[in-house]
Motif scaffolding. Structure first.
Motif, PDB file in Angstrom:
ATOM      1  N   SER A 768     -54.070  -2.669  76.279  1.00  0.00           N
ATOM      2  CA  SER A 768     -54.271  -1.268  75.900  1.00  0.00           C
ATOM      3  C   SER A 768     -55.200  -0.565  76.873  1.00  0.00           C
ATOM      4  O   SER A 768     -54.992   0.605  77.228  1.00  0.00           O
ATOM      5  N   LEU A 790     -47.484  -4.372  75.748  1.00  0.00           N
ATOM      6  CA  LEU A 790     -48.178  -4.224  74.471  1.00  0.00           C
ATOM      7  C   LEU A 790     -47.212  -4.401  73.306  1.00  0.00           C
ATOM      8  O   LEU A 790     -47.561  -5.006  72.282  1.00  0.00           O
ATOM      9  N   ALA A 795     -47.955  -5.306  66.955  1.00  0.00           N
ATOM     10  CA  ALA A 795     -48.843  -4.224  66.536  1.00  0.00           C
ATOM     11  C   ALA A 795     -49.640  -4.638  65.310  1.00  0.00           C
ATOM     12  O   ALA A 795     -49.397  -4.160  64.198  1.00  0.00           O
ATOM     13  N   HIS A 799     -54.778  -3.303  66.379  1.00  0.00           N
ATOM     14  CA  HIS A 799     -54.298  -2.315  67.339  1.00  0.00           C
ATOM     15  C   HIS A 799     -54.162  -0.950  66.688  1.00  0.00           C
ATOM     16  O   HIS A 799     -54.600   0.065  67.230  1.00  0.00           O
ATOM     17  N   THR A 800     -53.580  -0.928  65.516  1.00  0.00           N
ATOM     18  CA  THR A 800     -53.335   0.351  64.849  1.00  0.00           C
ATOM     19  C   THR A 800     -54.630   1.094  64.558  1.00  0.00           C
ATOM     20  O   THR A 800     -54.745   2.302  64.799  1.00  0.00           O
ATOM     21  N   GLY A 804     -56.486  -0.038  69.661  1.00  0.00           N
ATOM     22  CA  GLY A 804     -55.404   0.890  69.976  1.00  0.00           C
ATOM     23  C   GLY A 804     -55.807   2.332  69.698  1.00  0.00           C
ATOM     24  O   GLY A 804     -55.555   3.234  70.504  1.00  0.00           O
ATOM     25  N   ASP A 808     -56.155   4.970  72.784  1.00  0.00           N
ATOM     26  CA  ASP A 808     -55.218   6.090  72.675  1.00  0.00           C
ATOM     27  C   ASP A 808     -55.967   7.412  72.560  1.00  0.00           C
ATOM     28  O   ASP A 808     -55.593   8.419  73.182  1.00  0.00           O
TER      29      ASP A 808
END
Length: 920
Positions: A768, A790, A795, A799-800, A804, A808
């Motif tokens: 990421s 990735l 996921a 990550h969520t 992540g 992000d």
């Protein structure tokens, strides 16, 4: 070294590192290039310098390189003499290689299998885009070491989590290559298993094997290598070979001599080795002498396996050459048979014994070389000698017939023990020195570990068994240092089987278990610690057994991902209960049990708590602190390290980020002074990763880079660059060190793909982070490649809601997509506590506050105030929140003040972002 004009600067760097005996992965890590690029450079160097293999290339690295023009050559041994004839055989064998993926050239020793295979392989070089690789299996006496020999030729090391065979297969999985395996009869069963696994999983690899016996695998195509052609109406390869070799030692032969040469070649049945041995005597005996000398042994050799004409002719030539030696040289030749690798005159003198004065040994070696019974090679360490395998086996038979086998083998074992003792001190040339004697160490161990023989005296067997144990233990330590960790585990287990002392058995098994831990093989660790506990109990050492059982439970909690069979809670509970009972009042055992109990409590807390845990782990922290006290008082740094690890987990789960970070650094400091053993290495690698993670969580980017850099450089992770560089990539991404991220990402992605692209959740943060950096650079093609990686990792909630969301959001804010950033990081920290604790919590709340301010959210001020409290003490996250507050207040002076804070924290990206925001 002086580089040749056609060797590029990069090739010169690669050559120097090959000379240091680094693997391709280690070279790639040093130069920030892919392993495939290293392989390309190595192949180019082998061609340009016209050297036979990687070992010769390493030797060449220590000597000046001439400035002559390059000439293309395959990656094969250079023949010291010309290849004669065999046109029909070459054509036939070449056609078979085009039609079949495994061809075995079969024939007796001395028929010329190796030379024919080399000639065919050289012609086939252009057909294999990823090269032709030659592996000499002469030194290999253990069927389990086939993959190690192949790996040495290919420049591969073992990847933790895989054995050496799996590592070789992974490296060759997509390669179009020809692998030449020479002298497979040494360990034919091991070769068969290796080749079967290799061809089943590497669809573009072809194998050409040479052997005295076929491999007996269903896909094998056998080619029977015939003797050299004898005179008929046309030309004769056998006569041509004799003429060429005889001319090399004297004047060219006259045409009238042809009939005598024909008779000699016919008498020797066209066997290449026999003809070469005879031709070597031309200068001293002449054709008449050779003819007369050959007549007698040929009549005498009958019966048994010698009834085969080809075996008779080779043995006749060897018997004849042997008979012409004086008694001292005969004794020297047979005693040299115990060496499987090139040896020096000094080594020969120590092993051969009292046949002559040490200074006369060199003269004897020279005489044997003059008679083509030894091959002489020059090395940086001096002149080395070796016998061709057929001659070595013949000499070994002579050694047994002379009744000297046990005495000479014993001296060889003692010589190997002395070499191992010298290697215990690691110096600058350590790898080269180990590689030079490793095959002899293995061969000596194979003999010493062999079952007892009835003709020997009991004291001889006892001494041999004792020597075998010492050699196995030494080799286990040395191979671990050489990063041959699969073999190290095997040797520790072998050492345990070679002693009847239960205390020594238990200790060897514990070391084997530690190596299994380094290999990420939890199930092996479980098996070996259980066996160690059994051995300790048989010795009456119940506290030792308690430590073994408690260690299994602790490891199951700390490294659950390394187990194929997940240990159920009931089983770990039972292990702890049994360990507690066996510990008695022993302080060290009680301390180890306390660590397991703390891990047990932490596991229970982690699996039951939802949301922010508050004080639910207070008891766990108390237990962990108590285990740290007990282990520290016992003076065992490795047990204390395990206790500190459990304490770190408890503090992290309690939300005490800074205390957890201090604990990880305390752990690294503790291990820095521990001796380098498998157990200490196992602990240190995990501690460095944990320290890097914890430092990221508190915004100490300099410390994070320091610990992550040590992890990236650790020899244990040389072959798994994705694990080695993962936290360094994250630290550099947070700091905005773009060049460093781009360089290390090459190593990461290359190693991850070579490892089969494992879907390990722990790699997600690094992937990421790199994807974010490419996004910041505006390189969408590169970012897309990393986002695809990735996706392969899956996921998970981490990550969520964790890394992540952090990476992000950083990219979305950079692009000015504020609404999307607010949505991406919308959940309240309390809602996603489990996924942002440890590393991501401070980053999450700081970014969330900044997004709220930029979006003009009505609760922005409340978010900023709450974030200030949470990130207090974190220099980077604190400056981010201060920047958000300055933006909210419209205070340009306060906004620019954060530039200095970011610069001081080593966060160049956030510093540049502040200037950008100030200019808007």
């Amino acid at each position: 070294m002086t580089a040749a004009t056609d060797i590029s600067p990069r090739e010169g760097e690669v050559l120097d590192l090959v000379g240091a005996h680094l693997s391709n992965a280690e070279i790639a890590a040093r130069l920030y290039i892919s392993v495939r690029t290293v392989e390309s450079h190595v192949s180019s160097l082998l061609r340009k310098l016209d050297v036979p293999d990687r070992r010769a290339l390493a030797q060449r690295a220590a000597t000046p390189v001439s400035d002559g023009p390059s000439r293309p050559a395959p990656v094969l041994p250079s023949l010291l003499t010309s290849f004669i004839g065999r046109a029909t055989e070459q054509s036939e064998l070449t056609e078979l290689l085009k039609a079949y993926r495994e061809v075995t050239a079969v024939g007796p020793g001395g028929v010329g299998k190796t030379r024919l295979a080399l000639a065919v392989a050289a012609e086939a070089t252009s057909e294999f885009s990823d090269g032709v690789w030659f592996v000499d299996l002469v030194p290999v006496t253990d069927p389990d070491m086939i993959a190690t020999a192949v790996a040495g030729t290919l420049g591969l090391g073992e990847q933790p989590g895989r054995d050496m065979t799996e590592s070789v297969i992974a490296a060759l999985a997509d390669r179009h290559a020809l692998l030449v395996l020479d002298n497979c009869e040494q360990a034919v069963d091991g070769v068969a298993l290796f080749v079967e696994r290799l061809l089943a999983t590497c669809p573009r690899v072809t194998v050409l094997a040479t052997s005295r016996a076929r491999l007996m695998v269903p896909f094998e195509r056998v080619y029977q290598v015939p003797p050299l052609s004898l005179p008929t109406d046309g030309e004769s390869d056998a006569v041509a070979l004799f003429l060429e070799r005889a001319a090399a030692v004297g004047s060219p032969l006259d045409a009238p001599s042809r009939d005598q040469i024909v008779a000699i070649c016919e008498r020797l049945d066209g066997m290449a080795l026999a003809i070469e041995l005879a031709a070597a005597r031309y200068h001293t005996l002449g054709l008449d002498g050779i003819t007369a000398a050959l007549s007698h042994p040929l009549r005498m050799l009958t019966g048994g396996f010698r009834a085969d004409e080809r075996h008779r002719s080779v043995r006749a030539a060897l018997d004849w050459s042997h008979a012409l030696l004086d008694p001292g040289d005969r004794a020297l030749l047979r005693r040299l048979a115990v060496f499987v690798a090139p040896f020096t005159a000094r080594a020969a003198a120590e092993v051969a014994g009292d046949i002559s004065a040490p200074d006369e040994i060199a003269e004897g070696l020279a005489r044997l070389a003059e008679q083509s019974l030894l091959v002489v090679t020059a090395t940086p360490a001096g002149t080395a000698y070796r016998a061709l395998e057929t001659i070595r086996q013949y000499a070994a038979e002579q050694l047994a017939e002379a009744g000297e086998l046990h005495d000479v083998r014993s001296r060889h074992v003692r010589w190997c023990l002395a070499q191992a003792a010298e290697l215990a001190v690691v110096g600058p040339d350590w790898r080269a020195k180990f590689d030079a004697v490793a095959d002899d160490l293995r061969a000596a161990l194979a003999w010493a570990a062999h079952k007892q023989q009835p003709e020997r005296q009991p004291q001889q067997d006892q001494q041999q068994r004792s020597d075998a144990y010492k050699l196995a233990h030494n080799l286990a330590e040395l191979t671990f240092t050489r990063n041959l960790i699969g073999e190290s585990q095997q040797r520790y287990e072998q050492a345990a089987s070679l002693t009847q002392d239960p205390d020594l058995v238990a200790e060897a098994l514990r070391q084997a278990a530690a190596v299994a831990g380094c290999r990420m093989r939890g199930d092996d660790l479980y098996r070996l610690h259980h066996a160690a506990a059994d051995a300790a109990r048989s010795a009456g050492n119940n506290p030792g057994a308690a430590r073994d059982l408690a260690t299994i439970a602790t490891t199951a909690y700390r490294f659950a991902g390394n187990f194929v069979r997940k240990l159920p809670t009931e089983e770990t509970d039972a292990l702890i209960a049994e360990a507690r009972e066996l510990a008695g009042n022993d302080p060290a055992a009680l301390a180890t049990v306390a660590v397991a109990e703390a891990g047990q409590a932490l596991n229970a807390a982690v699996t039951t708590v939802e949301g922010h845990p508050g004080n639910t782990v207070a008891d766990t922290i108390a237990r962990a602190e108590r285990s740290v006290e007990l282990t520290h008082g016992g003076g065992d740094p490795l047990a204390e390290s395990a206790a500190l690890d459990v304490l770190t987990g408890a503090l992290s789960w309690a939300g005490d980020t800074f205390a957890a970070t201090a604990t990880t650094q305390r752990r690294v400091t503790l291990l820095a002074s521990a001796p380098v053993t498998p157990s200490a290495t196992y602990e240190l690698v995990e501690a460095l990763a944990e320290a890097a993670e914890a430092s990221l969580g508190t915004g100490d980017l300099a410390a994070a880079r320091r610990w992550a850099g040590k992890l990236a450089d650790h020899p244990l992770l040389a072959e798994v660059g994705h694990r080695a560089t993962s936290w360094l990539l994250v630290a550099d991404a947070f700091a905005g060190n773009v060049d460093e991220v781009l360089a290390n990402s090459v190593r990461f992605l290359d190693a991850w793909r070579r490892a089969g692209s494992p879907a390990r959740a722990s790699l997600g943060p690094a992937v990421s982070a790199v994807a974010m950096i490419h996004g910041l650079r505006g390189d969408e093609d590169a970012r897309r490649e990393w986002l695809e990686a990735l996706e392969q990792l899956g996921a998970p909630p981490e990550h969520t809601y964790g890394y992540g969301a952090v990476f992000d959001t950083m990219l979305l804010l950079h692009r000015g997509e504020v609404s999307a950033a607010v949505e991406r990081i919308a959940p309240e920290p309390e809602q996603v506590w489990k996924w942002v604790t440890w590393i991501w919590h401070h980053w999450y709340v700081a970014l969330r506050a900044e997004a709220a301010v930029l979006a003009g959210s009505p609760d922005a001020r409340e978010q900023v105030a709450a974030a200030k409290t949470i990130v207090a003490g974190n220099p980077v996250a604190g400056a981010m929140v201060a920047r958000a507050e300055a933006l909210l207040d419209g205070d340009r002076e306060a906004l620019l003040a954060t530039v200095d804070a970011f610069d001081a924290a080593g966060c160049r990206y956030q510093s540049a972002r502040t200037r950008s925001l100030a200019s808007d």
